[in-house]
Motif scaffolding. Structure first.
Motif, mmCIF file in Angstrom:
data_model
loop_
_atom_site.group_PDB
_atom_site.id
_atom_site.type_symbol
_atom_site.label_atom_id
_atom_site.label_comp_id
_atom_site.label_asym_id
_atom_site.label_seq_id
_atom_site.Cartn_x
_atom_site.Cartn_y
_atom_site.Cartn_z
ATOM 1 N N ASP A 74 0.832 -1.226 -0.029
ATOM 2 C CA ASP A 74 -0.041 -0.148 -0.014
ATOM 3 C C ASP A 74 0.930 1.273 0.057
ATOM 4 O O ASP A 74 0.250 2.311 0.057
ATOM 5 C CB ASP A 74 -0.939 -0.015 1.058
ATOM 6 N N GLU A 75 2.272 1.193 -0.044
ATOM 7 C CA GLU A 75 2.986 2.258 -0.093
ATOM 8 C C GLU A 75 3.010 2.655 -1.525
ATOM 9 O O GLU A 75 3.259 2.029 -2.573
ATOM 10 C CB GLU A 75 4.469 1.929 0.312
ATOM 11 N N PRO A 76 3.249 3.981 -2.019
ATOM 12 C CA PRO A 76 3.103 4.415 -3.477
ATOM 13 C C PRO A 76 4.400 3.846 -3.831
ATOM 14 O O PRO A 76 4.649 3.428 -5.132
ATOM 15 C CB PRO A 76 2.916 5.915 -3.443
ATOM 16 N N MET A 77 5.460 4.121 -3.553
ATOM 17 C CA MET A 77 6.771 3.708 -3.876
ATOM 18 C C MET A 77 8.020 3.990 -2.627
ATOM 19 O O MET A 77 7.587 4.768 -1.815
ATOM 20 C CB MET A 77 7.238 4.410 -5.282
ATOM 21 N N ARG A 78 8.931 3.343 -3.040
ATOM 22 C CA ARG A 78 10.139 3.581 -1.963
ATOM 23 C C ARG A 78 11.354 4.442 -2.718
ATOM 24 O O ARG A 78 11.868 3.547 -3.870
ATOM 25 C CB ARG A 78 10.736 2.306 -1.415
ATOM 26 N N GLU A 79 11.784 5.408 -2.248
ATOM 27 C CA GLU A 79 12.785 6.235 -3.178
ATOM 28 C C GLU A 79 14.219 5.639 -2.603
ATOM 29 O O GLU A 79 14.748 5.117 -1.735
ATOM 30 C CB GLU A 79 12.880 7.633 -2.468
ATOM 31 N N VAL A 80 14.998 5.594 -3.919
ATOM 32 C CA VAL A 80 16.494 4.972 -3.880
ATOM 33 C C VAL A 80 17.293 6.108 -4.006
ATOM 34 O O VAL A 80 18.451 6.147 -3.527
ATOM 35 C CB VAL A 80 16.395 3.883 -4.949
ATOM 36 N N LEU A 81 17.049 6.850 -4.977
ATOM 37 C CA LEU A 81 18.010 7.992 -5.382
ATOM 38 C C LEU A 81 17.203 9.202 -5.789
ATOM 39 O O LEU A 81 16.279 9.117 -6.594
ATOM 40 C CB LEU A 81 19.035 7.413 -6.594
ATOM 41 N N ARG A 82 17.533 10.301 -5.592
ATOM 42 C CA ARG A 82 16.992 11.412 -6.028
ATOM 43 C C ARG A 82 17.951 12.679 -6.287
ATOM 44 O O ARG A 82 18.677 12.796 -5.315
ATOM 45 C CB ARG A 82 15.995 12.228 -5.158
ATOM 46 N N ARG A 83 18.090 13.194 -7.596
ATOM 47 C CA ARG A 83 18.746 14.170 -7.744
ATOM 48 C C ARG A 83 18.521 15.471 -8.571
ATOM 49 O O ARG A 83 17.516 15.295 -9.134
ATOM 50 C CB ARG A 83 20.132 13.657 -8.886
ATOM 51 N N MET A 84 19.262 16.656 -8.405
ATOM 52 C CA MET A 84 18.771 17.693 -9.152
ATOM 53 C C MET A 84 20.013 18.453 -9.691
ATOM 54 O O MET A 84 20.917 18.704 -8.723
ATOM 55 C CB MET A 84 17.918 18.530 -8.301
ATOM 56 N N GLU A 85 20.176 18.756 -10.878
ATOM 57 C CA GLU A 85 21.083 19.809 -11.300
ATOM 58 C C GLU A 85 20.615 20.757 -12.233
ATOM 59 O O GLU A 85 19.535 20.760 -13.070
ATOM 60 C CB GLU A 85 22.262 18.972 -12.118
ATOM 61 N N VAL A 86 21.142 21.998 -11.815
ATOM 62 C CA VAL A 86 20.601 23.198 -12.795
ATOM 63 C C VAL A 86 21.296 23.396 -14.015
ATOM 64 O O VAL A 86 22.614 23.161 -14.086
ATOM 65 C CB VAL A 86 20.978 24.550 -11.890
ATOM 66 N N VAL A 87 20.811 23.358 -15.331
ATOM 67 C CA VAL A 87 21.399 23.115 -16.464
ATOM 68 C C VAL A 87 21.020 24.416 -17.452
ATOM 69 O O VAL A 87 21.538 24.511 -18.410
ATOM 70 C CB VAL A 87 21.000 21.727 -17.097
ATOM 71 N N ARG A 88 19.774 24.875 -16.889
ATOM 72 C CA ARG A 88 19.387 26.301 -17.763
ATOM 73 C C ARG A 88 19.166 25.921 -19.063
ATOM 74 O O ARG A 88 19.371 26.707 -19.884
ATOM 75 C CB ARG A 88 20.130 27.299 -17.581
ATOM 76 N N LEU A 89 18.415 24.732 -19.256
ATOM 77 C CA LEU A 89 18.149 24.456 -20.825
ATOM 78 C C LEU A 89 17.095 25.671 -21.304
ATOM 79 O O LEU A 89 17.070 25.937 -22.496
ATOM 80 C CB LEU A 89 17.159 23.084 -20.692
ATOM 81 N N GLY A 90 16.420 26.318 -20.576
ATOM 82 C CA GLY A 90 15.420 27.376 -21.159
ATOM 83 C C GLY A 90 16.078 28.766 -21.181
ATOM 84 O O GLY A 90 15.408 29.717 -21.435
ATOM 85 N N LYS A 91 17.421 28.871 -20.961
ATOM 86 C CA LYS A 91 18.091 30.101 -20.925
ATOM 87 C C LYS A 91 18.053 30.835 -22.059
ATOM 88 O O LYS A 91 18.280 30.216 -23.187
ATOM 89 C CB LYS A 91 19.587 30.118 -20.392
ATOM 90 N N GLY A 92 17.348 32.097 -22.276
ATOM 91 C CA GLY A 92 17.284 32.772 -23.466
ATOM 92 C C GLY A 92 16.249 32.437 -24.187
ATOM 93 O O GLY A 92 15.998 33.086 -25.391
ATOM 94 N N ILE A 93 15.376 31.430 -24.175
ATOM 95 C CA ILE A 93 14.429 30.968 -25.157
ATOM 96 C C ILE A 93 13.141 31.986 -25.361
ATOM 97 O O ILE A 93 12.858 32.394 -26.437
ATOM 98 C CB ILE A 93 13.843 29.587 -24.618
ATOM 99 N N ASP A 94 12.943 32.681 -24.411
ATOM 100 C CA ASP A 94 12.088 33.824 -24.244
ATOM 101 C C ASP A 94 12.278 34.759 -25.491
ATOM 102 O O ASP A 94 11.528 35.240 -25.879
ATOM 103 C CB ASP A 94 11.562 34.346 -22.929
ATOM 104 N N ASP A 95 13.610 35.182 -25.371
ATOM 105 C CA ASP A 95 14.096 36.169 -26.319
ATOM 106 C C ASP A 95 14.824 35.620 -27.858
ATOM 107 O O ASP A 95 14.214 35.985 -28.922
ATOM 108 C CB ASP A 95 15.416 36.760 -26.077
ATOM 109 N N THR A 96 15.097 34.438 -27.930
ATOM 110 C CA THR A 96 15.806 33.970 -28.993
ATOM 111 C C THR A 96 14.820 32.695 -29.942
ATOM 112 O O THR A 96 14.972 32.433 -31.067
ATOM 113 C CB THR A 96 16.810 33.212 -28.908
#
Length: 338
Positions: free
Chosen positions: A49-71
């Motif tokens: 009845d558990e939704p899931m069991r976390e093994v690993l969680r990561r986050m990195e800032v890569v700014r994929l959308g940098k400048g898209i609003d302008d270019t």
């Protein structure tokens, strides 16, 4: 079953590896009755009845959308950073024995003219699972955010109906519902987009703040008309801008995910924290122990957006408190693989 979920947004890319409880658990020979638990690959019990069991969680800032609003295109350096991280995530997922994988791409790749190059790069990185990026619609993004954020809320005593707000880099999703979604809307309002569009000074000028506030409030007029902001029992905020504001409001010396997740703050404290972060210089923000380096320049816009949202919802629904969740679209992506 072990699953891998990737959320690639305007500002960051994130990975979640999790074990799912088995749909049916086979009994060992000679066992009687029913088995209530399966086993993760580390041998830890996981209840069905558990939704899931976390093994690993990561986050990195890569700014994929940098400048898209302008270019209108993904910048070459942003593309390179993101695809390099995709290769790293794929390698780590193989090492962890991920069985199924899903990669969801949001606002930046919906908007970019060179999205095809990005799709090819991701598909190559994750060829072992035969997947590419799913460039989801705003409605799909809202559903995934809602599923991830609401899993376990009622069990923790947080009442519905909920308004789930996923404040991203390029867009913000508003989803209203209880057991299921009643209404949802995605608007082009996020911390990266509004930093580039409005808050260019350090710290932002009053004129810049007023221009951004006018656009935020106009977007909230649309949200109020299409989603509804009255009769909300719980406002639940997701994603990095909201969690960073919460860390500041809690006075944390470093980022503590367990203290931030499902924390409940007074509306006045949230608004004060937002105002404090908005007024700081980038150098002052960088000195905060909980502040991710990739959020230093955009948290002012994120704080301003969150402040206006909290103010409007509290006025419409009479709420005095706000909930912060570390479970969001990434968890919804993982849950979709069950």
């Amino acid at each position: 079953m072990r699953v891998g979920a990737i959320d690639c947004g305007t500002n960051s890319i994130r990975l979640l590896v999790a074990d799912m409880p088995p749909a049916e658990t086979e009994l060992s020979p000679g066992d009687g009755g029913s088995c209530e638990t399966g086993r993760t690959r580390q041998g830890e019990p996981i209840r069905q009845d558990e939704p899931m069991r976390e093994v690993l969680r990561r986050m990195e800032v890569v700014r994929l959308g940098k400048g898209i609003d302008d270019t209108g295109v993904i910048a070459p350096d942003s593309m390179a950073r993101t695809l390099a991280m995709c290769a790293e995530y794929a390698a780590q997922s193989r090492e962890l024995g991920v069985d199924r994988m899903r990669f969801v791409a949001t606002s930046a790749t919906r908007d970019a003219a060179n999205a095809a190059e990005f799709i090819t790069g991701v598909t190559t990185a994750f060829a072992a699972w035969g997947i590419g990026p799913e460039v989801v619609s705003g409605a799909q993004e809202a559903q995934l955010s809602f599923d991830g954020a609401t899993a376990g809320l009622a069990a923790d005593g947080i009442p519905g109906p909920y308004l789930i707000v996923d404040l991203g880099g390029g867009s913000t999703e508003f989803v209203r519902g209880d057991a299921a979604i009643e209404a949802g809307l995605s608007v082009d309002m996020g911390c990266v987009r509004f930093t580039e569009r409005h808050l260019r000074s350090d710290p932002p000028t009053l004129a810049e703040i007023e221009a951004a506030t006018t656009e935020i409030d106009a977007a909230l007029d649309r949200v109020e008309a299409e989603v509804g902001l009255s009769e909300i029992a719980s406002l639940v905020g997701l994603a990095g801008s909201v969690t960073t504001v919460t860390a500041y409001a809690l006075g944390l010396p470093t980022y503590e995910r367990d203290r931030i997740h499902r924390s409940v703050l007074a509306v006045a404290d949230v608004i004060a924290a937002c105002a404090g972060l908005l007024s700081m210089t980038r150098a002052e923000r960088a000195q905060l122990g909980f502040m991710h380096s990739g959020r230093v320049d955009v948290i002012g816009a994120g704080a301003l957006i969150w402040s206006r949202i909290v103010t409007r919802v509290s006025q419409c629904s009479g709420l005095s408190e706000v909930v912060t969740s570390e479970h969001d679209i990434l968890d919804g992506i993982a849950l979709s693989l069950r």
